[in-house]
Enzyme design. Sequence first.
Site, mmCIF file in Angstrom:
data_model
loop_
_atom_site.group_PDB
_atom_site.id
_atom_site.type_symbol
_atom_site.label_atom_id
_atom_site.label_comp_id
_atom_site.label_asym_id
_atom_site.label_seq_id
_atom_site.Cartn_x
_atom_site.Cartn_y
_atom_site.Cartn_z
ATOM 1 N N GLY A 10 0.758 -1.617 0.013
ATOM 2 C CA GLY A 10 -0.353 0.127 0.466
ATOM 3 C C GLY A 10 0.351 1.195 0.110
ATOM 4 C CB THR A 99 -8.746 7.840 10.117
ATOM 5 O OG1 THR A 99 -9.588 8.660 8.714
ATOM 6 C CG2 THR A 99 -9.916 6.459 10.445
ATOM 7 C CG ASP A 100 -9.292 12.526 8.498
ATOM 8 O OD1 ASP A 100 -8.401 12.055 7.985
ATOM 9 O OD2 ASP A 100 -9.197 13.678 8.438
ATOM 10 C CE1 TYR A 123 -10.525 3.492 7.026
ATOM 11 C CE2 TYR A 123 -11.320 5.413 6.351
ATOM 12 C CZ TYR A 123 -10.179 4.743 6.782
ATOM 13 O OH TYR A 123 -8.836 5.845 6.455
ATOM 14 C CD1 TRP A 148 -7.666 14.869 4.524
ATOM 15 C CD2 TRP A 148 -7.383 16.528 2.843
ATOM 16 N NE1 TRP A 148 -9.167 15.390 4.411
ATOM 17 C CE2 TRP A 148 -8.792 16.335 4.012
ATOM 18 C CE3 TRP A 148 -7.182 17.161 2.311
ATOM 19 C CZ2 TRP A 148 -9.832 17.359 3.673
ATOM 20 C CZ3 TRP A 148 -7.712 19.013 2.605
ATOM 21 C CH2 TRP A 148 -9.382 18.132 2.717
#
Length: 274
Positions: A10, A99-100, A123, A148
């Site tokens: 990834g 994640t945010d 998610y 992001w």
Amino acid sequence: MRILITGANGQLGREVARQGIQHDLVLAGRDKLDITNTSQVSSFMREVKPDAVIHCAAYTNVDGAESDEDGAFRVNVVGAQNVAAGCLETGGRMVYVSTDYVFDGEKRDVYREFDAVNPQTVYGRTKWQGEEMVRRILGRHYIVRTAWLYGEGNNFVRTMLRLARQQDTLRIVHDQIGTPTSTVELAKAIFQLLESDSYGTYHATCQGQCSWYDFACEIFRQTGKQVKIVPVATGEFPRPAKRPAYSVLDNYMLRMTVGDPMREWQTALKEYIK
Ligand SMILES: NC(=O)c1ccc[n+]([C@@H]2O[C@H](COP(=O)([O-])OP(=O)(O)OC[C@H]3O[C@@H](n4cnc5c(N)ncnc54)[C@H](OP(=O)(O)O)[C@@H]3O)[C@@H](O)[C@H]2O)c1
């Protein structure tokens, strides 16, 4: 240090592998290690006995997860559980990347590590549940929330450059605010944490903030592309998963502990484009 990298193919996995070259790295893409397979993870980890795992594997299709909750749960929660349990058994530490999107974006001020979460998407919810799983199983964890992200793989920067070759005018959302973060900057912060015993939850994004529209403008400014960009509201682009309107993360815990190595988002973008 022997470091196992999950999701090694990834965006983040590739960069962590590049920066970690001085370590004894074990790179495991999905073909080698399916994190949802409990017995495979257990035997793989008993064989490798890593000092640390940088867990980059995740279900990252934010819109796709809305109609595939079980799939997202299996990877983001059960997968994290398997890896954390493997670390517990073999004595390794674990970096879990989050994640945010664990936040709802309603605060309208920067989010610090101890702000209440309220994920609005499958998610975001499964990434939060994955965090919680890791916290419960393994004391020696670093939970690193980023946002992001772009690196080697499909991402916003590449999409913008591709669309600019195909269209004269692009319509880009101007009312979602966050911080573009390169995998180069994130990997730096991860290795800095791994050198320390400062376990816990961290925000790790580049400095500054912007909208997707601002981000696109900066990409075209830096690459010298002449494209007309029209700012549009989120409502004009209905998507299955609701994005937070404001999800700027403050790297407060990094500053308070090991130091914050992450640069301004425009500087990181310049390096990426170069
Ligand atoms: N991208 C972003 O904007 C962003 C923002 C905030 C946080 N994050 C977090 O940052 C981390 C890294 O994201 P990224 O952008 O590097 O994601 P990515 O490019 O989508 O990489 C994720 C990797 O996980 C692998 N994977 C999926 N299911 C797996 C399984 N069952 N077993 C083993 N590997 C599996 C994927 O393999 P396949 O290619 O075979 O599917 C892929 O190589 C993730 O935890 C993500 O949630 C990302």
